[in-house]
Write an enzyme that holds these catalytic residues in place. Structure first.
Site, short mmCIF file in Angstrom:
data_model
loop_
_atom_site.label_atom_id
_atom_site.label_comp_id
_atom_site.label_asym_id
_atom_site.label_seq_id
_atom_site.Cartn_x
_atom_site.Cartn_y
_atom_site.Cartn_z
N GLU A 116 -18.38 -10.97 64.45
CA GLU A 116 -18.67 -10.96 63.06
C GLU A 116 -20.01 -12.21 62.75
O GLU A 116 -20.31 -12.04 61.69
CB GLU A 116 -17.62 -11.81 61.89
N HIS A 139 -15.13 -17.56 58.17
CA HIS A 139 -14.34 -16.31 57.56
C HIS A 139 -13.04 -16.70 58.10
O HIS A 139 -12.68 -17.23 59.23
CB HIS A 139 -15.00 -15.45 58.52
N HIS A 141 -8.56 -15.56 57.34
CA HIS A 141 -7.53 -14.42 56.70
C HIS A 141 -6.22 -15.27 56.07
O HIS A 141 -5.26 -15.20 56.46
CB HIS A 141 -7.03 -13.71 57.90
N GLU A 169 -9.07 -25.85 37.56
CA GLU A 169 -9.97 -26.45 38.14
C GLU A 169 -10.75 -25.15 38.90
O GLU A 169 -12.01 -25.48 39.39
CB GLU A 169 -9.92 -27.51 39.28
N HIS A 210 -8.61 -7.68 54.25
CA HIS A 210 -8.80 -8.23 55.65
C HIS A 210 -8.85 -9.83 55.23
O HIS A 210 -8.32 -10.52 56.12
CB HIS A 210 -10.27 -7.86 55.88
P1 13P Z 1 -13.82 -12.52 66.53
O1 13P Z 1 -12.67 -12.84 67.40
O2 13P Z 1 -14.70 -11.63 67.28
O3 13P Z 1 -14.22 -13.96 65.78
O4 13P Z 1 -13.02 -11.64 65.42
C1 13P Z 1 -12.04 -12.20 64.38
C2 13P Z 1 -11.91 -11.85 63.22
O5 13P Z 1 -11.52 -12.33 62.07
C3 13P Z 1 -12.60 -10.58 62.69
O6 13P Z 1 -12.97 -10.08 61.32
ZN ZN Z 2 -11.41 -11.29 60.47
#
Ligand code: 13P
Ligand code: ZN
Length: 271
Positions: A116, A139, A141, A169, A210
């Site tokens: 990413e 980033h 999840h 808040e 995602h």
């Molecule tokens: P990477 O292992 O390449 O960092 O990817 C993980 C991920 O969350 C892809 O969106």
């Molecule tokens: Zn991801």
């Protein structure tokens, strides 16, 4: 030269990834972090003239030439960063051509930066233009945020409004709101461009079905933004199929924003 394993920026990466793993947000290799470092702080730990190898990035990051980042490795598990930082992290510098990363440390097994990287570096470029103190792109999840993207309209205003309504808040923490992208293929320049475009307005960008991106001036601020969205999304998932007896009305959200003297997305309230 000091031992890089004692560097505060390595310590911060270890703590952030361990926290996120234990929150259940980063299964397997899920999630990635990039952290813009100051040249002088890196120079205490690494010989900046020694490039281990070069790795093409596949996109133009000319605006970041010479900038140094510590970045999680692709395919690497957040749960393993604290036990072996040199295998799971890398310190890279954007080379003179703007399209190559010079590896200064890490990715010991011949690995490379997160898939990413386009979304990360393109977001860094945009956020640095908005705020010179900007440093971190994260980033992950998070479970409830992801759950919410299955059942909620994927629209900036609608999504932000629902999250703001969940706890008082939220509007204080992210008065600028949340950008939302539809489902897209991940790991390519296209999603990077779309994410960076949203980062022109927001420090938070949800990727439908995602995960989420956060941007901030340090690890705590960035983590705190995502954590606050995730808490609100958890509340939403707990209450969404029950009758609502009470809610924070738009007049009240306005009152909070004004009480804290915030510049907020007035157009996201229905007043
Ligand atoms: P990477 O292992 O390449 O960092 O990817 C993980 C991920 O969350 C892809 O969106
Ligand atoms: Zn991801």
């Amino acid at each position: 030269m000091k031992d890089i394993l004692t560097a505060p920026f390595v310590e911060e990466m270890k703590r952030a990834t361990a926290n996120m793993y234990r929150l259940g947000w980063d299964e397997r290799n899920g999630g990635n972090i990039s952290y813009l470092l100051k040249e002088e702080e890196v120079a205490e730990y690494l010989d900046l003239t020694h490039v281990i190898r070069t790795i093409p990035t596949g996109f133009d990051a000319s605006k970041l030439i010479g900038k140094i980042f510590i970045v999680t490795g692709t395919g690497k598990y957040f749960k393993n960063v604290e036990v072996d930082p040199e295998l799971n992290l890398g310190v890279i510098r954007i080379a003179e051509d703007g399209t190559t990363a010079e590896l200064l440390w890490g990715y010991r097994d011949g690995g490379k930066f997160t898939s990413e990287l386009p979304a990360h570096l393109m977001s860094h470029i945009v956020r640095l233009e908005k705020d010179p103190a900007h440093r971190v792109v994260m980033h992950t999840h998070p479970t409830y945020t992801l759950a919410m993207t299955h059942i909620h309209e994927l629209d900036d205003k609608a999504f932000t409004h629902t999250i703001w309504e969940m706890c008082t808040e939220c509007i204080v923490v992210f008065p600028d709101g949340i950008g939302v992208l539809p489902w897209m293929v991940c790991g390519n320049n296209e999603i990077g461009i779309a994410t960076a475009k949203k980062m022109e307005e927001y420090r938070l960008v949800v990727w439908g079905l995602h995960g989420i991106y956060g941007a901030g001036k340090d690890m705590d601020e960035t983590f705190g933004l995502i954590e606050t969205v995730e808490k609100a999304a958890q509340l939403y998932m707990l209450i969404c199929n029950r009758p609502h007896l009470n809610t924070i009305r738009d007049e009240e959200l306005k009152e909070v924003a004004e009480a804290f003297g915030l510049t907020y997305r007035k157009d996201f309230l229905n007043l």
